[in-house]
Structures are given as structure tokens and as C-alpha cells.
Motif scaffolding. Structure first.
Motif, PDB file in Angstrom:
ATOM      1  N   ASP A 122      27.420  63.513  30.447  1.00  0.00           N
ATOM      2  CA  ASP A 122      28.399  62.985  31.421  1.00  0.00           C
ATOM      3  C   ASP A 122      28.631  61.488  31.198  1.00  0.00           C
ATOM      4  O   ASP A 122      29.733  60.973  31.382  1.00  0.00           O
ATOM      5  CB  ASP A 122      27.896  63.194  32.849  1.00  0.00           C
ATOM      6  N   TRP A 123      27.556  60.791  30.832  1.00  0.00           N
ATOM      7  CA  TRP A 123      27.642  59.339  30.621  1.00  0.00           C
ATOM      8  C   TRP A 123      28.665  59.010  29.517  1.00  0.00           C
ATOM      9  O   TRP A 123      29.428  58.055  29.612  1.00  0.00           O
ATOM     10  CB  TRP A 123      26.256  58.813  30.239  1.00  0.00           C
ATOM     11  N   LEU A 124      28.670  59.874  28.463  1.00  0.00           N
ATOM     12  CA  LEU A 124      29.649  59.667  27.382  1.00  0.00           C
ATOM     13  C   LEU A 124      31.077  59.736  27.923  1.00  0.00           C
ATOM     14  O   LEU A 124      31.934  58.915  27.564  1.00  0.00           O
ATOM     15  CB  LEU A 124      29.459  60.747  26.309  1.00  0.00           C
ATOM     16  N   GLN A 125      31.326  60.724  28.783  1.00  0.00           N
ATOM     17  CA  GLN A 125      32.664  60.866  29.374  1.00  0.00           C
ATOM     18  C   GLN A 125      32.982  59.695  30.299  1.00  0.00           C
ATOM     19  O   GLN A 125      34.092  59.172  30.325  1.00  0.00           O
ATOM     20  CB  GLN A 125      32.764  62.179  30.169  1.00  0.00           C
ATOM     21  N   GLN A 126      31.973  59.299  31.065  1.00  0.00           N
ATOM     22  CA  GLN A 126      32.152  58.182  32.010  1.00  0.00           C
ATOM     23  C   GLN A 126      32.533  56.901  31.251  1.00  0.00           C
ATOM     24  O   GLN A 126      33.459  56.178  31.630  1.00  0.00           O
ATOM     25  CB  GLN A 126      30.837  57.980  32.777  1.00  0.00           C
ATOM     26  N   LEU A 127      31.812  56.640  30.154  1.00  0.00           N
ATOM     27  CA  LEU A 127      32.106  55.414  29.398  1.00  0.00           C
ATOM     28  C   LEU A 127      33.474  55.488  28.717  1.00  0.00           C
ATOM     29  O   LEU A 127      34.119  54.465  28.491  1.00  0.00           O
ATOM     30  CB  LEU A 127      31.000  55.131  28.367  1.00  0.00           C
ATOM     31  N   LYS A 128      33.912  56.712  28.411  1.00  0.00           N
ATOM     32  CA  LYS A 128      35.270  56.860  27.862  1.00  0.00           C
ATOM     33  C   LYS A 128      36.287  56.440  28.923  1.00  0.00           C
ATOM     34  O   LYS A 128      37.270  55.747  28.623  1.00  0.00           O
ATOM     35  CB  LYS A 128      35.500  58.318  27.432  1.00  0.00           C
ATOM     36  N   ALA A 129      36.045  56.859  30.171  1.00  0.00           N
ATOM     37  CA  ALA A 129      36.951  56.475  31.266  1.00  0.00           C
ATOM     38  C   ALA A 129      36.930  54.957  31.477  1.00  0.00           C
ATOM     39  O   ALA A 129      37.968  54.342  31.752  1.00  0.00           O
ATOM     40  CB  ALA A 129      36.557  57.203  32.552  1.00  0.00           C
ATOM     41  N   VAL A 130      35.762  54.340  31.313  1.00  0.00           N
ATOM     42  CA  VAL A 130      35.673  52.875  31.438  1.00  0.00           C
ATOM     43  C   VAL A 130      36.458  52.216  30.303  1.00  0.00           C
ATOM     44  O   VAL A 130      37.203  51.253  30.519  1.00  0.00           O
ATOM     45  CB  VAL A 130      34.190  52.398  31.413  1.00  0.00           C
ATOM     46  N   GLU A 131      36.308  52.780  29.113  1.00  0.00           N
ATOM     47  CA  GLU A 131      36.979  52.195  27.940  1.00  0.00           C
ATOM     48  C   GLU A 131      38.498  52.188  28.113  1.00  0.00           C
ATOM     49  O   GLU A 131      39.193  51.302  27.610  1.00  0.00           O
ATOM     50  CB  GLU A 131      36.590  53.000  26.688  1.00  0.00           C
ATOM     51  N   ASP A 132      39.003  53.171  28.848  1.00  0.00           N
ATOM     52  CA  ASP A 132      40.449  53.255  29.059  1.00  0.00           C
ATOM     53  C   ASP A 132      40.985  52.155  29.983  1.00  0.00           C
ATOM     54  O   ASP A 132      42.195  51.949  30.072  1.00  0.00           O
ATOM     55  CB  ASP A 132      40.827  54.634  29.640  1.00  0.00           C
ATOM     56  N   LEU A 133      40.106  51.475  30.705  1.00  0.00           N
ATOM     57  CA  LEU A 133      40.556  50.377  31.582  1.00  0.00           C
ATOM     58  C   LEU A 133      40.790  49.121  30.747  1.00  0.00           C
ATOM     59  O   LEU A 133      40.151  48.912  29.711  1.00  0.00           O
ATOM     60  CB  LEU A 133      39.503  50.094  32.666  1.00  0.00           C
ATOM     61  N   ASP A 134      41.683  48.281  31.240  1.00  0.00           N
ATOM     62  CA  ASP A 134      42.000  47.041  30.517  1.00  0.00           C
ATOM     63  C   ASP A 134      41.110  45.920  31.055  1.00  0.00           C
ATOM     64  O   ASP A 134      41.308  45.443  32.161  1.00  0.00           O
ATOM     65  CB  ASP A 134      43.483  46.704  30.737  1.00  0.00           C
ATOM     66  N   PHE A 135      40.091  45.533  30.293  1.00  0.00           N
ATOM     67  CA  PHE A 135      39.224  44.428  30.740  1.00  0.00           C
ATOM     68  C   PHE A 135      38.780  43.586  29.547  1.00  0.00           C
ATOM     69  O   PHE A 135      38.800  44.032  28.396  1.00  0.00           O
ATOM     70  CB  PHE A 135      37.995  44.960  31.496  1.00  0.00           C
ATOM     71  N   LYS A 136      38.404  42.377  29.875  1.00  0.00           N
ATOM     72  CA  LYS A 136      37.977  41.427  28.844  1.00  0.00           C
ATOM     73  C   LYS A 136      36.506  41.040  29.026  1.00  0.00           C
ATOM     74  O   LYS A 136      35.845  40.661  28.071  1.00  0.00           O
ATOM     75  CB  LYS A 136      38.862  40.180  28.973  1.00  0.00           C
TER      76      LYS A 136
END
Ligand SMILES: [Zn+2]
Length: 340
Positions: free
Chosen positions: A243-257
Motif C-alpha cells: 500500500d505504501w508504494l501506491q501511497q507514495l505514487k499518489a504523493v508523487e503526483d502532487l506538485d511540490f518542491k
């Protein structure tokens, strides 16, 4: 002259005391966003992410003890006279929630926000673990005392004595700690609106824990991530790695610096996130492959840990050689029993 010398010595003593007590380095991240980066102590403190909005302050996570949190609060009061209106707790681990009562004392109207799972986790496991520390901390202190007797050089002795005094102070404080549970929970998303600012408080599925919370500031392109992504090594004691892999994919999709994680320094960009996903993928694949060939846990460890150390050892800053052992144990359990 004598008086001036006396004053000088007092100033040195006061400064020395201040430095000895300082547990955090507060760093500006971007406009009105700060990170209180925790220094190492006997009982690890988490970092705090501090978002100063136009009327109020939002803080993410609350350390392992109220005395440490009071230090963060003192630093916030140096930055702004706006009140902390919201405290967000990212997950159930004691180093992130045990100091929360200090915010309630400082600003009695403060709202403590978490996901439903994190609130449940604190109630069902976090409090029990706090109580268990009343037994485990004295055991750790006995070991330190034994180490002190064996220590040969003065530097080693001084280090152990310092750890012992921190442990004693933590134990004393632990006996009096009150748990301030989150009083606002959400299931997927909660938005804090503040005139010109909007903060998104997000649950993006299980990962480091069952209830990981992220605080995302789209305007300033900052995300606070708790221990789901941070500057040390990933720990998996309560994790759901797939699940963590999927969660981090969702985080990666956000625009942040900028990433303000629960530990270690502020992270720039997405490199660490990509590294963690790559590491999780390889850890799971290698463990599953070994297990499918009938390897025992010990055989799996001796087969894949050297490879992981070789590939990732230089990329993780702290204690990877120890953590990788626990990570493989978790991955073996997950891939052989399909739990979590
Ligand atoms: Zn932590």
C-alpha cells in the motif's frame, strides 16, 4: 572589573544552559513555512512543520514529550504572534503525538486533527506503548549503567552519562504525561481555508502506518509527510509496504518542491521519494523471489541484505545497516503470509 567578569561568566553559563537544552534547529523552508529539525536525544523527537497562515499557525506533529514541544512552541512565538489554531498528527507513533498536551496548554482552543485510523491507533496502540516504556526505559537505563562501568575513556563515559541523564528526565516526564487525542478526524481530505491560504490535509491510503496524514500547501509547494517520507531511513514496524508504494505514487503526483519529513533534514524535490519507491519495489521483489524458492528468513537475509547494502547504503544517511535487517524481516512476513 570583578563585576564585569562575574557577569561574563553568568552569560556564558546561561548561554551554555540554553545550548544544552536546545533540541531543535528551526529552518526557514519558503515564505512563512518553517521546519523545526529535531536533534538526536535518548527518546527521539520528530520534526515539526510550521505553516504561518495570514491569521493563524498550523503545526504538523508534536514530538515525544511536552518539554520538547514547549521548546518548539517557544520558537514559534519568536517567529510570529499568531496563535497555533491547528495541530495535525500524522500517525500513531509516540515521537509524533506525546507532546500534544503542550499545545493545548499554550492555546486551549487548538484543534488537533488526524485521520480516523491515526486517532484509533493512538487509542488502541499508542497509549499502550507509552505505558510499556515505563518498563523498557528503566531496562535501557540499566544497560547504560552497565556500559558506563565498562567504559574506558572519558569521552565515552561522558556520552553515556549524558544519555543516562536524558533517559532519567524522559522517564520522569513519561510518568506525568497526559494524552491529548485528536478532536477532529477526517477520512480522505480536510481543507483549511484561511483568506489567501489553503492547506490540504490528506489521507492517501495506508503506508508507514494505517493512518498516515500529509499536509500539502499547493501555493508554496510544500508537503509535510510525517514518517511516510523523511530524511532518515524507512522504518516498517507498522507498515503496509504494498500500500505504501501506491501511497507514495499518489504523493508523487502532487506538485511540490520541498518535503518536511518527520525526521532528518528538509528534502528538496522528489529524489528521495523516487529512491524510497525503488527500494521498496526491490525489497519486495527480492524477498518474494527468495521465499518462492523456499528460502527461510535467515537464508533470505543472508542472500539479499548484502546486495541492498551495496546498492542503497550510501543513499540512506542513517543506520541503514541496522534498519535493512528489520525491513527484510517485515518484507518476508508480508510476502509469505500476505498480511499487511
Ligand atoms: Zn517518527
Amino acid at each position: 572589573m570583578k563585576c564585569a567578569r562575574w557577569l561574563f561568566l553568568v552569560l556564558i553559563a546561561v548561554q551554555g544552559h540554553f545550548l544544552a537544552a536546545q533540541l531543535f534547529d528551526v529552518k526557514p523552508v519558503t515564505d512563512d513555512v518553517y521546519a523545526a529539525i529535531a536533534r538526536p536525544t535518548f527518546r527521539t523527537n520528530c520534526n515539526a512543520a510550521i505553516f504561518i497562515l495570514n491569521r493563524e499557525v498550523v503545526v504538523v506533529d508534536a514530538e515525544s514529550k511536552p518539554s520538547a514541544t514547549r521548546e518548539v512552541i517557544a520558537q514559534i512565538k519568536r517567529l510570529t504572534d499568531k496563535p497555533v489554531k491547528y495541530l495535525v498528527i500524522t500517525h500513531l507513533h509516540g515521537d509524533h503525538f506525546q507532546g500534544a498536551e503542550a499545545y493545548v496548554d499554550a492555546w486551549p482552543g487548538v484543534q488537533i486533527i488526524s485521520s480516523e485510523s491515526t486517532r484509533d491507533g493512538i487509542r488502541s496502540q499508542g497509549i499502550t506503548r507509552m505505558q510499556r516504556e515505563l518498563v523498557t526505559v528503566p531496562i535501557a537505563m540499566e544497560k547504560l549503567t552497565a556500559d558506563l562501568k565498562k567504559a574506558s575513556d572519558d569521552k565515552e563515559k561522558a556520552t553515556i552519562e549524558h544519555q543516562l541523564s536524558e533517559a532519567q528526565a524522559y522517564l520522569t516526564e513519561l510518568k506525568q504525561m497526559k494524552v491529548s487525542l485528536p478532536n477532529v478526524t477526517f477520512d480522505r481530505r480536510l481543507t483549511i481555508h484561511s483568506d489567501t491560504d489553503t492547506l490540504e490535509v490528506l489521507f492517501l491510503g495506508k503506508g508507514h502506518s494505517d493512518g498516515d496524514v500529509f499536509v500539502y500547501d499547493p501555493k508554496r509547494r510544500v508537503i509535510a509527510t510525517g514518517d511516510a517520507l523523511q530524511g532518515w531511513v524507512p522504518t516498517m514496524g507498522d507498515a503496509s509496504i504494498y500500500d505504501w508504494l501506491q501511497q507514495l505514487k499518489a504523493v508523487e503526483d502532487l506538485d511540490f518542491k520541498y518535503v518536511i519529513g518527520g525526521h532528518g533534514d528538509v528534502l528538496q524535490g522528489k529524489d528521495t521519494l523516487i529512491l524510497w519507491r525503488q527500494y521498496f519495489t526491490e525489497l519486495l521483489a527480492e524477498t518474494a523471489s527468495a521465499a518462492a524458492q523456499g528460502a527461510s528468513l535467515e537464508e533470505t537475509k543472508s542472500r539479499i541484505i548484502p546486495t541492498l547494502l551495496d546498492k542503497y547504503g550510501s543513499q540512506f544517511p542513517r543506520d541503514f545497516s541496522k534498519t535493512v535487517i528489520a525491513n527484510v524481516e517485515t518484507a518476508y512476513r508480508v510476502t509469505t503470509t500476505q498480511t499487511k
